[in-house]
Motif scaffolding. Structure first.
Motif, PDB file in Angstrom:
ATOM      1  N   LEU A   1       3.496 -21.976   0.436  1.00 16.97           N
ATOM      2  CA  LEU A   1       5.292 -22.275   1.491  1.00 16.97           C
ATOM      3  C   LEU A   1       4.723 -23.604   2.065  1.00 16.97           C
ATOM      4  O   LEU A   1       4.206 -23.907   2.774  1.00 16.97           O
ATOM      5  CB  LEU A   1       5.611 -20.898   2.635  1.00 16.97           C
ATOM      6  CG  LEU A   1       5.841 -19.840   1.737  1.00 16.97           C
ATOM      7  CD1 LEU A   1       5.602 -19.040   3.114  1.00 16.97           C
ATOM      8  CD2 LEU A   1       6.766 -19.564   1.122  1.00 16.97           C
TER       9      LEU A   1
ATOM     10  N   LEU B   1      -0.890 -17.985   1.566  1.00 20.33           N
ATOM     11  CA  LEU B   1      -1.465 -16.769   1.981  1.00 20.33           C
ATOM     12  C   LEU B   1      -1.841 -15.971   0.572  1.00 20.33           C
ATOM     13  O   LEU B   1      -1.522 -15.656  -0.481  1.00 20.33           O
ATOM     14  CB  LEU B   1       0.068 -15.703   2.181  1.00 20.33           C
ATOM     15  CG  LEU B   1       0.476 -16.439   3.699  1.00 20.33           C
ATOM     16  CD1 LEU B   1       1.915 -15.914   3.901  1.00 20.33           C
ATOM     17  CD2 LEU B   1      -0.264 -16.623   5.118  1.00 20.33           C
TER      18      LEU B   1
ATOM     19  N   ASP C   1       5.406  -7.381   4.177  1.00 15.03           N
ATOM     20  CA  ASP C   1       5.801  -8.469   5.160  1.00 15.03           C
ATOM     21  C   ASP C   1       4.888  -8.997   6.333  1.00 15.03           C
ATOM     22  O   ASP C   1       4.508  -9.782   7.264  1.00 15.03           O
ATOM     23  CB  ASP C   1       6.906  -6.979   6.003  1.00 15.03           C
ATOM     24  CG  ASP C   1       7.956  -7.919   5.248  1.00 15.03           C
ATOM     25  OD1 ASP C   1       8.696  -8.049   4.686  1.00 15.03           O
ATOM     26  OD2 ASP C   1       8.878  -6.846   5.288  1.00 15.03           O
TER      27      ASP C   1
ATOM     28  N   GLN D   1       1.905  -9.561   6.222  1.00 23.79           N
ATOM     29  CA  GLN D   1       0.982 -11.119   6.173  1.00 23.79           C
ATOM     30  C   GLN D   1       2.084 -12.220   6.494  1.00 23.79           C
ATOM     31  O   GLN D   1       2.118 -13.037   6.407  1.00 23.79           O
ATOM     32  CB  GLN D   1       0.889 -11.095   4.817  1.00 23.79           C
ATOM     33  CG  GLN D   1      -0.515 -10.276   4.274  1.00 23.79           C
ATOM     34  CD  GLN D   1      -1.870 -10.209   4.849  1.00 23.79           C
ATOM     35  OE1 GLN D   1      -2.219 -11.612   4.292  1.00 23.79           O
ATOM     36  NE2 GLN D   1      -2.771  -9.950   5.406  1.00 23.79           N
ATOM     37  N   LEU D   2       2.991 -12.275   7.055  1.00 24.59           N
ATOM     38  CA  LEU D   2       4.427 -13.068   6.589  1.00 24.59           C
ATOM     39  C   LEU D   2       4.890 -13.212   7.600  1.00 24.59           C
ATOM     40  O   LEU D   2       4.898 -14.501   7.890  1.00 24.59           O
ATOM     41  CB  LEU D   2       5.617 -12.139   5.836  1.00 24.59           C
ATOM     42  CG  LEU D   2       5.582 -12.723   4.241  1.00 24.59           C
ATOM     43  CD1 LEU D   2       7.186 -12.610   4.063  1.00 24.59           C
ATOM     44  CD2 LEU D   2       5.347 -14.228   3.901  1.00 24.59           C
ATOM     45  N   ASP D   3       4.247 -12.685   9.119  1.00 27.16           N
ATOM     46  CA  ASP D   3       4.556 -11.953  10.068  1.00 27.16           C
ATOM     47  C   ASP D   3       3.905 -13.534  10.653  1.00 27.16           C
ATOM     48  O   ASP D   3       5.357 -14.628  11.668  1.00 27.16           O
ATOM     49  CB  ASP D   3       3.778 -11.443  10.958  1.00 27.16           C
ATOM     50  CG  ASP D   3       4.662  -9.843  10.613  1.00 27.16           C
ATOM     51  OD1 ASP D   3       6.383 -10.459  10.408  1.00 27.16           O
ATOM     52  OD2 ASP D   3       4.455  -9.198  11.246  1.00 27.16           O
TER      53      ASP D   3
ATOM     54  N   VAL E   1       6.501 -17.237   9.675  1.00 31.35           N
ATOM     55  CA  VAL E   1       7.977 -17.074   9.397  1.00 31.35           C
ATOM     56  C   VAL E   1       7.990 -18.046  10.265  1.00 31.35           C
ATOM     57  O   VAL E   1       9.319 -18.924  10.403  1.00 31.35           O
ATOM     58  CB  VAL E   1       8.236 -15.327   9.692  1.00 31.35           C
ATOM     59  CG1 VAL E   1      10.042 -15.637  10.214  1.00 31.35           C
ATOM     60  CG2 VAL E   1       8.252 -14.813   8.761  1.00 31.35           C
TER      61      VAL E   1
ATOM     62  N   VAL F   1       7.401  -9.471  -3.070  1.00 29.06           N
ATOM     63  CA  VAL F   1       6.788 -10.775  -2.576  1.00 29.06           C
ATOM     64  C   VAL F   1       7.834 -11.571  -2.469  1.00 29.06           C
ATOM     65  O   VAL F   1       8.685 -12.403  -1.259  1.00 29.06           O
ATOM     66  CB  VAL F   1       5.716 -11.431  -2.919  1.00 29.06           C
ATOM     67  CG1 VAL F   1       5.392 -12.558  -2.591  1.00 29.06           C
ATOM     68  CG2 VAL F   1       4.696 -10.528  -2.880  1.00 29.06           C
TER      69      VAL F   1
ATOM     70  N   VAL G   1      10.109 -12.418   0.914  1.00 31.53           N
ATOM     71  CA  VAL G   1      10.070 -14.207   1.351  1.00 31.53           C
ATOM     72  C   VAL G   1      11.544 -14.853   1.588  1.00 31.53           C
ATOM     73  O   VAL G   1      11.998 -15.358   2.677  1.00 31.53           O
ATOM     74  CB  VAL G   1       9.475 -14.938   0.430  1.00 31.53           C
ATOM     75  CG1 VAL G   1       9.969 -16.451   1.038  1.00 31.53           C
ATOM     76  CG2 VAL G   1       8.277 -14.867   0.650  1.00 31.53           C
TER      77      VAL G   1
ATOM     78  N   ARG H   1      13.061 -12.918   4.931  1.00 31.72           N
ATOM     79  CA  ARG H   1      12.051 -13.187   6.322  1.00 31.72           C
ATOM     80  C   ARG H   1      12.153 -14.421   6.645  1.00 31.72           C
ATOM     81  O   ARG H   1      12.391 -14.682   8.021  1.00 31.72           O
ATOM     82  CB  ARG H   1      10.613 -12.681   6.248  1.00 31.72           C
ATOM     83  CG  ARG H   1      10.462 -11.217   6.111  1.00 31.72           C
ATOM     84  CD  ARG H   1      10.623 -10.774   7.536  1.00 31.72           C
ATOM     85  NE  ARG H   1      10.311 -10.936   8.262  1.00 31.72           N
ATOM     86  CZ  ARG H   1       8.686 -10.903   9.167  1.00 31.72           C
ATOM     87  NH1 ARG H   1       7.270 -10.100   7.985  1.00 31.72           N
ATOM     88  NH2 ARG H   1       7.982 -11.251  10.003  1.00 31.72           N
TER      89      ARG H   1
END
Length: 314
Positions: free
Chosen positions: A143, A157, A192, A194-196, A199, A279, A283, A286
């Motif tokens: 990202l 990630l 979710d 892992q994305l925290d 974001v 995934v 993305v 979020r």
């Protein structure tokens, strides 16, 4: 000049040869790939198996011969997450160098994100404003966001479609039974989590134009109604969050063995499609993205563009 770029990824070893010079559009002259699925040949100890290393050496040697036969002036060879994460990466890289003469550069995840971002920026131009770029590979998710040719934020990630299919979905080996609803929900929760951490980073930079690259996003866009590959490189393709949710809603009930029957789904990557869709949906949800554009340029083109920039006269 004629440049070859050799991409050793988690799924394939892909050679792309282009004719290009600084400031010009790189035009493909030749493309070939070998499906190795290196990420699936990592043993319990985290090392690439002997069979995996043998296949890699053979594929790189064939690519080197093809590039030489096409009279490429330079061969830019790099490896991504499968080799990067292998505990015996140094040993494997030394063997590739000794037996083929090719020095593989191992890219960090952040470098992958940066060079993919460069390719997307050059494709869409400055009028696109601030870009948000997403790329789902076999081993990792990249990202990046920013206004310049280099992003302000670039992160990687461990959310690749192949990695998650192996480690989190527990797909039936026969491919006859789709993962359970509970398993898919557990995967969504894991993604979710892992994305925290990223974001807020990305949201702080902001964007005007969200863009996705990669085979996974192209397949999902095609299933949601985007133009087929036969429509050509210049056809505009997009993917909406609504369309993606609809795609996820029906592919989660389809046995993996039947997914290649869907139009636009690669037989080699069909078993990774559900994880990739989970995934992608996470993305977009979020980051509150309603619609994104699909860019045909990605990491390989970014590597080429960076090299051409380095060769440009001062």
């Amino acid at each position: 000049m004629r440049l070859g770029v050799l991409d050793v990824g988690s799924n394939t070893v892909h050679l792309l040869v282009v004719d290009a010079h600084h400031g010009a559009h790189p035009w493909p002259a030749h493309s070939e790939k070998v499906v190795l699925r290196l990420a699936e040949q990592i043993g319990p100890d985290g090392a690439l198996t002997d069979a995996g290393a043998d296949g890699l050496v053979k594929a790189v040697g064939m690519a080197r011969a093809a590039a030489d036969g096409l009279e490429a002036d330079d061969l830019l060879a790099f490896a991504t997450s499968a080799v990067r994460d292998a505990t015996n990466a140094g040993e494997v890289l030394a063997r590739v160098r000794d037996e083929t003469g090719v020095r593989l550069e191992v890219l960090s995840g952040a470098d992958e994100a940066r060079m993919t971002f460069l390719a997307v920026r050059r494709w869409f131009g400055w009028s696109a404003g601030r870009l948000l770029v997403m790329d789902i590979g076999g081993g990792s998710l990249e990202l990046a966001a920013g206004i310049d040719e280099g992003p302000d934020v670039a992160v990687s990630l461990p959310l690749g479609a192949g990695r998650l299919s192996r480690e989190r979905l527990a797909v039936d080996p026969s491919g006859a039974v789709p993962p359970s609803a509970e398993t898919v929900e557990e995967l969504r929760e894991y993604v979710d989590a892992q994305l925290d951490p990223v974001v807020e980073q990305l949201t702080a930079v902001g964007w005007e134009r969200p863009v996705a690259t990669s085979k996974t996003f192209r397949m999902l866009a095609r299933l949601a109604g985007a133009a087929p590959s036969g429509a050509g490189l210049w056809a505009r393709r997009s993917l909406t969050r609504t369309g993606l949710r609809q795609v996820l809603g029906f592919i989660r009930h389809i046995p993996p063995a039947q997914l290649p029957e869907l139009e636009g789904v690669s037989a080699q990557r069909a078993h990774q499609l559900l994880a990739g869709a989970v995934v992608a949906e996470a993305v977009l949800r979020r980051l509150d993205v309603d619609c994104l554009d699909i860019c045909p340029w990605a990491l390989r083109e970014g590597v080429i563009l960076r090299r051409l920039d380095q060769l440009a006269p001062m």
